[in-house]
Scaffold this active site. Sequence first.
Site, mmCIF file in Angstrom:
data_model
loop_
_atom_site.group_PDB
_atom_site.id
_atom_site.type_symbol
_atom_site.label_atom_id
_atom_site.label_comp_id
_atom_site.label_asym_id
_atom_site.label_seq_id
_atom_site.Cartn_x
_atom_site.Cartn_y
_atom_site.Cartn_z
ATOM 1 N N SER A 1 33.822 -17.746 9.680
ATOM 2 C CA SER A 1 33.089 -17.374 8.468
ATOM 3 C C SER A 1 32.777 -18.569 7.565
ATOM 4 O O SER A 1 32.799 -18.435 6.335
ATOM 5 C CB SER A 1 33.843 -16.279 7.695
ATOM 6 O OG SER A 1 33.974 -15.115 8.493
ATOM 7 N N HIS B 1 37.099 -19.984 23.625
ATOM 8 C CA HIS B 1 36.758 -19.237 22.414
ATOM 9 C C HIS B 1 37.553 -17.926 22.386
ATOM 10 O O HIS B 1 37.793 -17.313 23.428
ATOM 11 C CB HIS B 1 35.252 -18.958 22.356
ATOM 12 C CG HIS B 1 34.846 -18.460 21.017
ATOM 13 N ND1 HIS B 1 34.981 -17.140 20.659
ATOM 14 C CD2 HIS B 1 34.368 -19.109 19.921
ATOM 15 C CE1 HIS B 1 34.596 -17.013 19.395
ATOM 16 N NE2 HIS B 1 34.212 -18.186 18.930
ATOM 17 N N GLY C 1 33.738 -13.834 12.164
ATOM 18 C CA GLY C 1 32.750 -12.767 12.020
ATOM 19 C C GLY C 1 33.187 -11.674 11.067
ATOM 20 O O GLY C 1 32.578 -10.600 11.028
ATOM 21 N N GLY D 1 29.569 -19.810 13.626
ATOM 22 C CA GLY D 1 28.974 -18.705 14.373
ATOM 23 C C GLY D 1 27.742 -18.192 13.647
ATOM 24 O O GLY D 1 26.656 -18.763 13.729
ATOM 25 N N GLY D 2 27.899 -17.103 12.914
ATOM 26 C CA GLY D 2 26.774 -16.403 12.282
ATOM 27 C C GLY D 2 25.824 -17.318 11.515
ATOM 28 O O GLY D 2 24.595 -17.235 11.678
ATOM 29 N N GLU E 1 40.260 -21.789 15.143
ATOM 30 C CA GLU E 1 39.526 -20.614 14.680
ATOM 31 C C GLU E 1 40.498 -19.439 14.579
ATOM 32 O O GLU E 1 40.755 -18.763 15.582
ATOM 33 C CB GLU E 1 38.396 -20.262 15.658
ATOM 34 C CG GLU E 1 37.376 -21.358 15.830
ATOM 35 C CD GLU E 1 36.034 -20.819 16.329
ATOM 36 O OE1 GLU E 1 35.036 -21.052 15.652
ATOM 37 O OE2 GLU E 1 36.005 -20.148 17.377
ATOM 38 N N GLU F 1 36.733 -15.032 21.723
ATOM 39 C CA GLU F 1 36.064 -13.890 22.372
ATOM 40 C C GLU F 1 36.231 -13.962 23.885
ATOM 41 O O GLU F 1 36.341 -12.932 24.553
ATOM 42 C CB GLU F 1 34.584 -13.864 21.946
ATOM 43 C CG GLU F 1 34.449 -13.450 20.483
ATOM 44 C CD GLU F 1 33.344 -14.136 19.712
ATOM 45 O OE1 GLU F 1 32.412 -14.668 20.334
ATOM 46 O OE2 GLU F 1 33.419 -14.139 18.469
ATOM 47 N N ASN G 1 27.782 -22.216 17.379
ATOM 48 C CA ASN G 1 28.019 -21.368 18.553
ATOM 49 C C ASN G 1 27.148 -20.128 18.388
ATOM 50 O O ASN G 1 27.462 -19.253 17.586
ATOM 51 C CB ASN G 1 29.501 -20.999 18.624
ATOM 52 C CG ASN G 1 29.798 -20.030 19.754
ATOM 53 O OD1 ASN G 1 28.951 -19.762 20.602
ATOM 54 N ND2 ASN G 1 31.019 -19.497 19.755
ATOM 55 N N TRP G 2 26.053 -20.089 19.148
ATOM 56 C CA TRP G 2 25.097 -18.983 18.980
ATOM 57 C C TRP G 2 25.586 -17.696 19.617
ATOM 58 O O TRP G 2 24.970 -16.642 19.422
ATOM 59 C CB TRP G 2 23.745 -19.383 19.577
ATOM 60 C CG TRP G 2 23.030 -20.473 18.831
ATOM 61 C CD1 TRP G 2 23.525 -21.264 17.817
ATOM 62 C CD2 TRP G 2 21.683 -20.909 19.043
ATOM 63 N NE1 TRP G 2 22.566 -22.148 17.392
ATOM 64 C CE2 TRP G 2 21.417 -21.961 18.126
ATOM 65 C CE3 TRP G 2 20.669 -20.520 19.913
ATOM 66 C CZ2 TRP G 2 20.183 -22.610 18.065
ATOM 67 C CZ3 TRP G 2 19.439 -21.166 19.855
ATOM 68 C CH2 TRP G 2 19.212 -22.199 18.924
ATOM 69 N N LYS G 3 26.616 -17.766 20.433
ATOM 70 C CA LYS G 3 27.159 -16.580 21.115
ATOM 71 C C LYS G 3 26.023 -15.860 21.869
ATOM 72 O O LYS G 3 25.087 -16.519 22.334
ATOM 73 C CB LYS G 3 27.893 -15.671 20.122
ATOM 74 C CG LYS G 3 28.922 -16.476 19.294
ATOM 75 C CD LYS G 3 29.830 -15.625 18.457
ATOM 76 C CE LYS G 3 30.791 -16.520 17.661
ATOM 77 N NZ LYS G 3 31.769 -15.773 16.892
#
Length: 249
Positions: free
Chosen positions: A212, A94, A172, A233-234, A166, A96, A9-11
């Site tokens: 993470s 998600h 993150g 994510g990251g 999640e 967010e 997920n590149w956000k």
Amino acid sequence: MRAKVVAGNWKMNNDQAATVALIDALKTKPSKAEVSVKIAPATVHLAQAVEALRDSSIEVMAQNMHAAENGAFTGEVSAQMLKSIGVTTTILGHSERRAYFNETDAALSQKVNTALGHDMEVVFCFGEELEDRQSEKHFEVVKQQLQDGLFHIDAAAWDKIILAYEPVWAIGTGETASPAQAQEMHAFIRQTLSDHYGQPVADKVAILYGGSVKPSNAKEIFSKPDVDGGLIGGASLDADDFFAIVHAI
Ligand code: 13P
């Protein structure tokens, strides 16, 4: 056997040049048999990503979509628009989106219906916040999210659903659920599915862990029997790290 999935997920990261560069780097990586690899670039880059990955086994997903078929919803993107450029999977729910864009389970259930109505696959995200876990309400919260977001669909529709647990406190933050905490929750999720739909449905649904995940911790998390992969994510923004995670399954 259940599908194994590693999804990035590149956000809201990567402009066009960075998107092309990362996709080019991903294409040089060896695939791993029986692992489905997916990436979700920003909406504006989806069409280009689909083109760039036409001869690759890496699949392109959307990060979100609207519940309505079309109409006066400024700034939004419909299922039909996604399908028309070759995107057949979307992330929904998600944390967010839930936290910053007020997406409720009721609203998400509508998005799920729309996606399924267009024969799209859904990566449905959910998970408790830190205070839920501290007050030992995490199982209750997760069960409610599943019930309100998904339990209206029929058993056959689960062929199109991938779950992504999640925990919000692990996203993150560098803080990861321990492999034991992930397994405990994934087993609970599968039991909740079994209670409602029966064991055959519960046994075939892939449940990803997100929060993470890194090359250094992926192997241990993925070694757990009810963890079928990860939503990253990251670490999905770096081709080497992302594929180290793919190969950790
Ligand atoms: P991080 O891997 O950066 O914690 O993000 C997880 C996530 O939100 C994936 O959807």
